[in-house]
Design an enzyme around this catalytic site. Structure first.
Site, PDB file in Angstrom:
ATOM      1  N   HIS A 172      -4.224   0.584  22.678  1.00  0.00           N
ATOM      2  CA  HIS A 172      -4.302  -0.811  22.235  1.00  0.00           C
ATOM      3  C   HIS A 172      -4.346  -1.813  23.384  1.00  0.00           C
ATOM      4  CE1 HIS A 172      -0.006  -0.861  23.214  1.00  0.00           C
ATOM      5  NE2 HIS A 172      -0.111  -2.165  23.267  1.00  0.00           N
TER       6      HIS A 172
HETATM    7  C1  UD1 Z   1       0.437  -7.504  21.997  1.00  0.00           C
HETATM    8  C2  UD1 Z   1       1.036  -7.728  23.382  1.00  0.00           C
HETATM    9  C3  UD1 Z   1       1.137  -6.395  24.104  1.00  0.00           C
HETATM   10  C4  UD1 Z   1       1.898  -5.373  23.273  1.00  0.00           C
HETATM   11  C5  UD1 Z   1       1.284  -5.279  21.887  1.00  0.00           C
HETATM   12  C6  UD1 Z   1       2.134  -4.374  21.021  1.00  0.00           C
HETATM   13  C7  UD1 Z   1       0.481  -9.868  24.448  1.00  0.00           C
HETATM   14  C8  UD1 Z   1      -0.344 -10.530  25.473  1.00  0.00           C
HETATM   15  N1  UD1 Z   1       0.187  -8.591  24.193  1.00  0.00           N
HETATM   16  O1  UD1 Z   1      -0.868  -7.007  22.178  1.00  0.00           O
HETATM   17  O2  UD1 Z   1       1.843  -6.578  25.321  1.00  0.00           O
HETATM   18  O3  UD1 Z   1       1.836  -4.140  23.919  1.00  0.00           O
HETATM   19  O4  UD1 Z   1       1.234  -6.574  21.280  1.00  0.00           O
HETATM   20  O5  UD1 Z   1       1.423  -3.884  19.932  1.00  0.00           O
HETATM   21  O6  UD1 Z   1       1.382 -10.468  23.914  1.00  0.00           O
HETATM   22  N2  UD1 Z   1      -4.411  -8.320  15.241  1.00  0.00           N
HETATM   23  C9  UD1 Z   1      -4.527  -8.049  13.902  1.00  0.00           C
HETATM   24  N3  UD1 Z   1      -3.394  -8.105  13.143  1.00  0.00           N
HETATM   25  C10 UD1 Z   1      -2.176  -8.427  13.635  1.00  0.00           C
HETATM   26  C11 UD1 Z   1      -2.079  -8.707  15.004  1.00  0.00           C
HETATM   27  C12 UD1 Z   1      -3.191  -8.647  15.800  1.00  0.00           C
HETATM   28  O7  UD1 Z   1      -5.608  -7.755  13.402  1.00  0.00           O
HETATM   29  O8  UD1 Z   1      -1.193  -8.456  12.870  1.00  0.00           O
HETATM   30  C13 UD1 Z   1      -5.628  -8.227  16.087  1.00  0.00           C
HETATM   31  C14 UD1 Z   1      -6.334  -9.584  16.248  1.00  0.00           C
HETATM   32  O9  UD1 Z   1      -7.699  -9.350  16.299  1.00  0.00           O
HETATM   33  C15 UD1 Z   1      -5.835 -10.016  17.609  1.00  0.00           C
HETATM   34  C16 UD1 Z   1      -5.703  -8.702  18.367  1.00  0.00           C
HETATM   35  O10 UD1 Z   1      -5.255  -7.770  17.387  1.00  0.00           O
HETATM   36  O11 UD1 Z   1      -6.732 -10.906  18.236  1.00  0.00           O
HETATM   37  C17 UD1 Z   1      -4.719  -8.761  19.508  1.00  0.00           C
HETATM   38  O12 UD1 Z   1      -3.426  -9.203  19.054  1.00  0.00           O
HETATM   39  P1  UD1 Z   1      -2.390  -9.855  20.106  1.00  0.00           P
HETATM   40  O13 UD1 Z   1      -1.108 -10.080  19.429  1.00  0.00           O
HETATM   41  O14 UD1 Z   1      -3.041 -10.996  20.803  1.00  0.00           O
HETATM   42  O15 UD1 Z   1      -2.235  -8.739  21.204  1.00  0.00           O
HETATM   43  P2  UD1 Z   1      -1.950  -7.184  21.064  1.00  0.00           P
HETATM   44  O16 UD1 Z   1      -3.142  -6.462  21.585  1.00  0.00           O
HETATM   45  O17 UD1 Z   1      -1.458  -6.861  19.722  1.00  0.00           O
HETATM   46  N1  UDP Z   2       4.459   2.473  16.754  1.00  0.00           N
HETATM   47  C1  UDP Z   2       4.531   2.546  15.361  1.00  0.00           C
HETATM   48  N2  UDP Z   2       3.375   2.800  14.665  1.00  0.00           N
HETATM   49  C2  UDP Z   2       2.177   3.001  15.273  1.00  0.00           C
HETATM   50  C3  UDP Z   2       2.118   2.925  16.691  1.00  0.00           C
HETATM   51  C4  UDP Z   2       3.282   2.643  17.405  1.00  0.00           C
HETATM   52  O1  UDP Z   2       5.598   2.377  14.781  1.00  0.00           O
HETATM   53  O2  UDP Z   2       1.187   3.227  14.576  1.00  0.00           O
HETATM   54  C5  UDP Z   2       5.687   2.186  17.509  1.00  0.00           C
HETATM   55  C6  UDP Z   2       6.003   3.196  18.580  1.00  0.00           C
HETATM   56  O3  UDP Z   2       6.730   4.279  18.052  1.00  0.00           O
HETATM   57  C7  UDP Z   2       6.816   2.366  19.559  1.00  0.00           C
HETATM   58  C8  UDP Z   2       6.199   0.991  19.444  1.00  0.00           C
HETATM   59  O4  UDP Z   2       5.493   0.986  18.203  1.00  0.00           O
HETATM   60  O5  UDP Z   2       8.171   2.296  19.159  1.00  0.00           O
HETATM   61  C9  UDP Z   2       5.253   0.761  20.577  1.00  0.00           C
HETATM   62  O6  UDP Z   2       4.541  -0.392  20.343  1.00  0.00           O
HETATM   63  P1  UDP Z   2       3.072  -0.661  20.928  1.00  0.00           P
HETATM   64  O7  UDP Z   2       2.460   0.608  21.346  1.00  0.00           O
HETATM   65  O8  UDP Z   2       2.369  -1.494  19.928  1.00  0.00           O
HETATM   66  O9  UDP Z   2       3.371  -1.629  22.146  1.00  0.00           O
HETATM   67  P2  UDP Z   2       3.936  -1.458  23.636  1.00  0.00           P
HETATM   68  O10 UDP Z   2       5.155  -0.608  23.597  1.00  0.00           O
HETATM   69  O11 UDP Z   2       2.830  -0.900  24.468  1.00  0.00           O
HETATM   70  O12 UDP Z   2       4.195  -2.865  24.031  1.00  0.00           O
END
Ligand code: UD1
Ligand code: UDP
Length: 387
Positions: free
Chosen positions: A222
């Site tokens: 992701h």
């Molecule tokens: C964010 C965090 C990242 C973290 C991740 C955990 C930042 C900069 N990044 O990344 O550090 O590892 O969360 O999962 O804060 N979207 C949906 N539904 C949702 C949320 C997001 O469809 O409920 C899609 C949208 O297209 C959005 C994209 O995901 O533009 C990115 O979402 P965003 O919250 O900006 O960053 P993450 O990649 O989720």
């Molecule tokens: N996780 C989850 N469902 C998923 C993928 C991840 O519950 O489909 C959990 C995972 O077990 C961990 C956390 O989400 O506890 C990690 O989050 P993510 O990978 O989104 O973000 P990061 O840790 O890189 O910020």
């Protein structure tokens, strides 16, 4: 003895999971002294990235939801700052608890520190030393806005010292006299607490996905650097498909919406081919209990997630990291995680290597005793008792 009003800020999936360890510890042991108010920024809003964790991990509904949704970094961060500022002015909490390194963390730190409330940062000190990563900027600003900093690893604690934080500071602690702690990892508390429950409640998931224990690879992708660079994304996924076919082993991929959207929008033909591949099993994001069941029963894990890297260690699985660097450097030094960037040859080499060496790998206890939330809450109470 002080009574503490604590604002617990979450926004993204891993923060809700981390906050559940704190909520549980408050509920079980400190409800007489700590009142927790939960603020959800709404950075993550899909049911499977947000709501599901509140019900599954028994966290009370947030008192506030800013519903900011997705946007470019600046807009998203500024909307969160504005929303948090209003809540701070209304609630006047004694302190604000922030987790990790997302835009919600950064915004929480800026709004809080400017109004001179103490910031408490859980997962402090982590560094990738790659400032092109949005999370790296978020971490640095959050740490330098904090009064109490809880570093989950030796490496994180050392990073803070290298940036001028002094372990010898004594109370009363303030932003100019902050306290740094070496704690364990709050995610480990959760893994210990939920591992058995995951087996009991979610084991049917394996049948539903057609998986056999110890005979599948779990994949999550992701990170912005992978999802938004289409050459990288396609290269990684093609390599994983080749490996799955070569080893005749299912590769299960609970896809983050960011990755799914990028594939659907930009690589539509390849995405539908991938979905039809015999050994690739793409699913929507799974719940936390389902995820730890998959981690626990997998053979190997391939990921660019920070949380999943650590969980691979908790569940004693080798981990291939789809990044150039990692904040969880102890895993790499230990030889149980390997950095492969997006290099097909390296991915294949490390997969083969781990397939052969798996039985010999060791997983020392890098992440504490599973009581990190309790430690953090005791120190928060002391902060106010010492004032
Ligand atoms: C964010 C965090 C990242 C973290 C991740 C955990 C930042 C900069 N990044 O990344 O550090 O590892 O969360 O999962 O804060 N979207 C949906 N539904 C949702 C949320 C997001 O469809 O409920 C899609 C949208 O297209 C959005 C994209 O995901 O533009 C990115 O979402 P965003 O919250 O900006 O960053 P993450 O990649 O989720
Ligand atoms: N996780 C989850 N469902 C998923 C993928 C991840 O519950 O489909 C959990 C995972 O077990 C961990 C956390 O989400 O506890 C990690 O989050 P993510 O990978 O989104 O973000 P990061 O840790 O890189 O910020």
């Amino acid at each position: 003895m002080a009574f503490v009003k604590l604002l617990n800020i979450v926004g993204a999936r891993p923060q809700i999971i981390k906050a559940s360890a704190i909520s549980r510890a408050i509920r079980n042991n400190h409800s007489d002294r700590i009142r927790e108010i939960i603020l959800h920024t709404g950075q993550h809003y899909d049911k499977e990235l947000s709501e599901i964790f509140f019900s599954e991990l028994e966290i009370h509904r947030p008192e506030y939801n800013l519903s900011v949704g997705s946007a470019r970094h600046g807009r998203q961060t500024s909307l969160i700052i504005t929303g948090i500022e209003e809540v701070l002015l209304k609630e006047k909490p004694d302190c604000v608890l922030l987790y990790g390194d997302t835009n919600s963390t950064l915004a929480g730190a800026i709004a809080t520190v400017k109004l001179r409330f103490p910031v408490i940062h859980v997962e402090a000190g982590l560094r990738s030393f790659n400032k092109t990563m949005p999370e790296e900027i978020n971490r640095i600003v959050s740490d330098h806005s904090s009064t109490l900093l809880f570093a989950p690893t030796n490496a994180a604690f050392k990073n803070l010292m290298n940036e001028g934080f002094k372990p010898e500071n004594s109370p009363p602690y303030t932003i100019d006299n902050p306290k740094i702690y070496l704690t364990g990892d709050i995610m480990y508390d959760n893994s210990l607490f939920y591992a058995e429950m995951a087996e009991k409640k979610k084991v049917s998931l394996l049948d539903r996905l057609g998986l056999v224990r110890d005979n599948f690879t779990l994949v999550t992708i992701h990170r912005e650097s992978n999802t938004d660079n289409l050459t990288r994304l396609e290269r990684i996924l093609k390599t994983l498909r080749e490996l799955a076919e070569e080893y005749k082993m299912p590769f299960v991929m609970p896809l983050h919406p960011r990755t799914a959207i990028s594939l659907k929008t930009n690589l539509e033909k390849f995405y539908s081919e991938l979905q039809r591949s015999e050994f690739i099993k793409i699913t929507p994001p799974v719940s936390y209990l389902e995820m730890i069941l998959l981690e626990k029963t997998s053979r190997m894990i391939i990921t660019d997630s920070g949380g999943v890297q650590k969980e691979s260690h908790f569940f004693r699985k080798p981990c291939i990291v789809l990044r150039k660097e990692t904040e969880w450097i102890e895993l790499v030094m230990n030889g149980t995680a390997r950095l492969v960037d997006a290099d097909p040859e390296l991915i294949k080499k490390e997969f083969k290597g781990f397939s052969e060496s798996q039985a010999m790998l060791e997983y020392p206890g890098f992440y504490g005793d599973g009581k990190t939330a309790e430690f953090i809450l005791k120190e928060i109470l002391l902060l106010f008792d010492n004032q």
